[in-house]
Design a protein around this motif. Structure first.
Motif, mmCIF file in Angstrom:
data_model
loop_
_atom_site.group_PDB
_atom_site.id
_atom_site.type_symbol
_atom_site.label_atom_id
_atom_site.label_comp_id
_atom_site.label_asym_id
_atom_site.label_seq_id
_atom_site.Cartn_x
_atom_site.Cartn_y
_atom_site.Cartn_z
ATOM 1 N N ARG A 1 -10.716 -4.312 -6.803
ATOM 2 C CA ARG A 1 -10.161 -3.213 -7.581
ATOM 3 C C ARG A 1 -10.835 -1.936 -7.084
ATOM 4 N NH1 ARG A 1 -11.101 -3.881 -13.668
ATOM 5 N NH2 ARG A 1 -13.100 -2.931 -13.280
ATOM 6 N N ILE A 2 -10.062 -0.878 -6.952
ATOM 7 C CA ILE A 2 -10.595 0.437 -6.582
ATOM 8 C C ILE A 2 -10.750 1.254 -7.854
ATOM 9 C CG2 ILE A 2 -10.223 2.541 -5.246
ATOM 10 C CD1 ILE A 2 -10.537 0.097 -3.478
ATOM 11 N N GLU A 3 -11.948 1.745 -8.089
ATOM 12 C CA GLU A 3 -12.205 2.620 -9.229
ATOM 13 C C GLU A 3 -12.416 4.033 -8.704
ATOM 14 O OE1 GLU A 3 -15.495 0.907 -11.375
ATOM 15 O OE2 GLU A 3 -14.201 -0.613 -12.291
ATOM 16 N N ILE A 4 -11.684 4.971 -9.274
ATOM 17 C CA ILE A 4 -11.765 6.378 -8.849
ATOM 18 C C ILE A 4 -12.291 7.189 -10.021
ATOM 19 C CG2 ILE A 4 -10.465 8.370 -8.028
ATOM 20 C CD1 ILE A 4 -8.426 6.310 -6.878
ATOM 21 N N ILE A 5 -13.390 7.878 -9.791
ATOM 22 C CA ILE A 5 -13.990 8.725 -10.822
ATOM 23 C C ILE A 5 -13.950 10.157 -10.316
ATOM 24 C CG2 ILE A 5 -16.098 9.196 -12.146
ATOM 25 C CD1 ILE A 5 -16.750 6.184 -11.729
ATOM 26 N N GLY A 6 -13.451 11.054 -11.150
ATOM 27 C CA GLY A 6 -13.334 12.465 -10.762
ATOM 28 C C GLY A 6 -12.002 12.789 -10.118
ATOM 29 N N ARG A 7 -10.971 12.007 -10.444
ATOM 30 C CA ARG A 7 -9.644 12.261 -9.886
ATOM 31 C C ARG A 7 -9.218 13.693 -10.205
ATOM 32 N NH1 ARG A 7 -5.660 10.669 -13.121
ATOM 33 N NH2 ARG A 7 -3.870 11.859 -12.526
ATOM 34 N N ASP A 8 -8.667 14.373 -9.232
ATOM 35 C CA ASP A 8 -8.233 15.768 -9.339
ATOM 36 C C ASP A 8 -9.390 16.747 -9.519
ATOM 37 O OD1 ASP A 8 -5.604 14.921 -9.067
ATOM 38 O OD2 ASP A 8 -5.335 14.702 -11.233
ATOM 39 N N ALA A 9 -10.607 16.324 -9.320
ATOM 40 C CA ALA A 9 -11.784 17.205 -9.393
ATOM 41 C C ALA A 9 -12.193 17.588 -7.969
ATOM 42 C CB ALA A 9 -12.928 16.495 -10.102
ATOM 43 N N PRO A 10 -13.062 18.573 -7.806
ATOM 44 C CA PRO A 10 -13.492 18.951 -6.459
ATOM 45 C C PRO A 10 -14.159 17.808 -5.686
ATOM 46 C CG PRO A 10 -14.189 20.592 -8.057
ATOM 47 C CD PRO A 10 -13.605 19.458 -8.826
ATOM 48 N N VAL A 11 -14.822 16.907 -6.399
ATOM 49 C CA VAL A 11 -15.454 15.747 -5.766
ATOM 50 C C VAL A 11 -14.936 14.502 -6.467
ATOM 51 C CG1 VAL A 11 -17.613 14.538 -5.294
ATOM 52 C CG2 VAL A 11 -17.535 17.028 -5.173
ATOM 53 N N GLU A 12 -14.499 13.539 -5.653
ATOM 54 C CA GLU A 12 -13.938 12.303 -6.194
ATOM 55 C C GLU A 12 -14.722 11.137 -5.623
ATOM 56 O OE1 GLU A 12 -9.524 11.675 -6.408
ATOM 57 O OE2 GLU A 12 -9.993 10.283 -4.774
ATOM 58 N N LEU A 13 -15.100 10.194 -6.476
ATOM 59 C CA LEU A 13 -15.805 8.984 -6.043
ATOM 60 C C LEU A 13 -14.817 7.826 -6.090
ATOM 61 C CD1 LEU A 13 -18.368 7.312 -5.364
ATOM 62 C CD2 LEU A 13 -18.680 7.063 -7.835
ATOM 63 N N GLN A 14 -14.637 7.148 -4.950
ATOM 64 C CA GLN A 14 -13.802 5.952 -4.894
ATOM 65 C C GLN A 14 -14.713 4.775 -4.577
ATOM 66 O OE1 GLN A 14 -10.484 6.290 -2.251
ATOM 67 N NE2 GLN A 14 -9.696 8.126 -3.252
ATOM 68 N N ARG A 15 -14.639 3.757 -5.411
ATOM 69 C CA ARG A 15 -15.528 2.615 -5.252
ATOM 70 C C ARG A 15 -14.715 1.329 -5.325
ATOM 71 N NH1 ARG A 15 -18.516 -0.627 -8.821
ATOM 72 N NH2 ARG A 15 -20.377 -1.431 -7.826
ATOM 73 N N GLU A 16 -14.925 0.448 -4.351
ATOM 74 C CA GLU A 16 -14.258 -0.849 -4.360
ATOM 75 C C GLU A 16 -15.142 -1.850 -5.113
ATOM 76 O OE1 GLU A 16 -11.758 -2.989 -1.099
ATOM 77 O OE2 GLU A 16 -13.868 -3.480 -0.771
ATOM 78 N N VAL A 17 -14.554 -2.507 -6.097
ATOM 79 C CA VAL A 17 -15.256 -3.518 -6.883
ATOM 80 C C VAL A 17 -14.671 -4.877 -6.510
ATOM 81 C CG1 VAL A 17 -15.841 -4.309 -9.204
ATOM 82 C CG2 VAL A 17 -15.543 -1.860 -8.764
ATOM 83 N N GLU A 18 -15.548 -5.810 -6.189
ATOM 84 C CA GLU A 18 -15.098 -7.135 -5.770
ATOM 85 C C GLU A 18 -15.317 -8.147 -6.893
ATOM 86 O OE1 GLU A 18 -17.012 -10.111 -2.743
ATOM 87 O OE2 GLU A 18 -15.804 -8.633 -1.650
#
Length: 194
Positions: free
Chosen positions: A58-75
Motif C-alpha cells: 500500500r502507498i501512503e501519501i502524507i501532505g498531498r497537495d502541500a509543498p512537500v509530499e511524503l510517499q511511503r510504500e507499506v508492505e
C-alpha cells in the motif's frame, strides 16, 4: 484479619501467574514463543518457513497537495503455518516485516494438499486454508485493481486489490472448481464440468 491476608495472597498469586504466563497473542513454535512486534526473521528462525505466504503493498501519501509530499510504500505479508491435524492452522500478519496479528483457522492437515475434495471449497475461507487442504491450484490468473482512500485532508492511501481466479481439477472426469479469491479470501466458488 485472616481473610484479608488470604485475599492478599491470592491476589499476589494471580498477579504472579499473569506475569509468568505467555501473552495471549504469543504463538508457540515447538518450545519457542513468538509474539506481536517480532521481526519476520525471528519468526522464521523460531517457526521455520510457512507453507504459504501472500504479499501486498500500500502507498501512503502524507501532505498531498502541500509543498512537500511524503510517499511511503507499506508492505503487508500473511504467513500460514500447519502444525498437524491436532492443532489449528495459524495465520501471521506482518506490516513492514513486523508481526502485527496472529489468527487461527480450521484444523491442520497431515500433509499440505492431502485433505481435498470438491465439497471442501467454501466462500469466506482463507486462501491459506484452501491451500492447506487442496494444495496450490493447477491454474492461477491474477488481476490487480487500486483503491484510493482519503481518510483525512492531505492524506491518501493507495492499495492494490488482488483478484485471482484459481482452478482445481478432480479425477478423470475432469470435474473442475473455479475459485474467485480477493485479497486472500474465497468470495465465490463455481463448478465447471468438461
Amino acid at each position: 484479619m485472616r481473610s484479608s491476608s488470604t485475599a492478599r495472597r491470592l491476589a499476589l498469586l494471580a498477579l504472579g501467574l499473569a506475569i509468568a504466563s505467555p501473552s495471549a497473542q504469543a504463538l508457540r513454535c515447538g518450545n519457542r514463543l513468538v509474539s506481536d512486534g517480532e521481526h519476520d526473521s525471528d519468526v522464521r528462525a523460531r517457526c521455520g518457513e510457512p507453507y504459504w505466504a501472500e504479499r501486498s503493498t500500500r502507498i501512503e501519501i502524507i501532505g498531498r497537495d502541500a509543498p512537500v509530499e511524503l510517499q511511503r510504500e507499506v508492505e503487508f505479508e500473511a504467513w500460514y503455518y500447519n502444525f498437524g491435524p491436532r492443532q489449528l492452522l495459524r495465520r501471521l500478519d506482518f506490516r513492514d516485516g513486523r508481526l502485527v496479528h496472529e489468527s487461527t483457522l480450521g484444523y491442520g492437515v497431515d500433509e499440505i494438499g492431502s485433505d481435498c475434495s470438491p465439497n471442501r471449497f467454501a466462500e469466506g475461507m482463507d486462501a491459506g486454508e484452501l491451500v492447506a487442504r487442496c494444495g496450490e491450484p493447477v491454474s492461477r490468473q491474477r488481476l490487480t485493481d487500486t483503491i484510493v482512500r482519503r481518510p483525512a485532508p492531505g492524506i491518501e492511501q493507495w492499495q492494490g486489490v488482488r483478484r485471482e481466479q484459481w482452478i482445481y481439477e478432480f479425477g478423470a472426469g475432469r470435474l473442475t472448481r473455479s475459485v474467485q479469491v480477493v485479497d486472500g479470501r474465497v468470495i465465490e466458488v463455481s463448478l465447471e464440468a468438461d
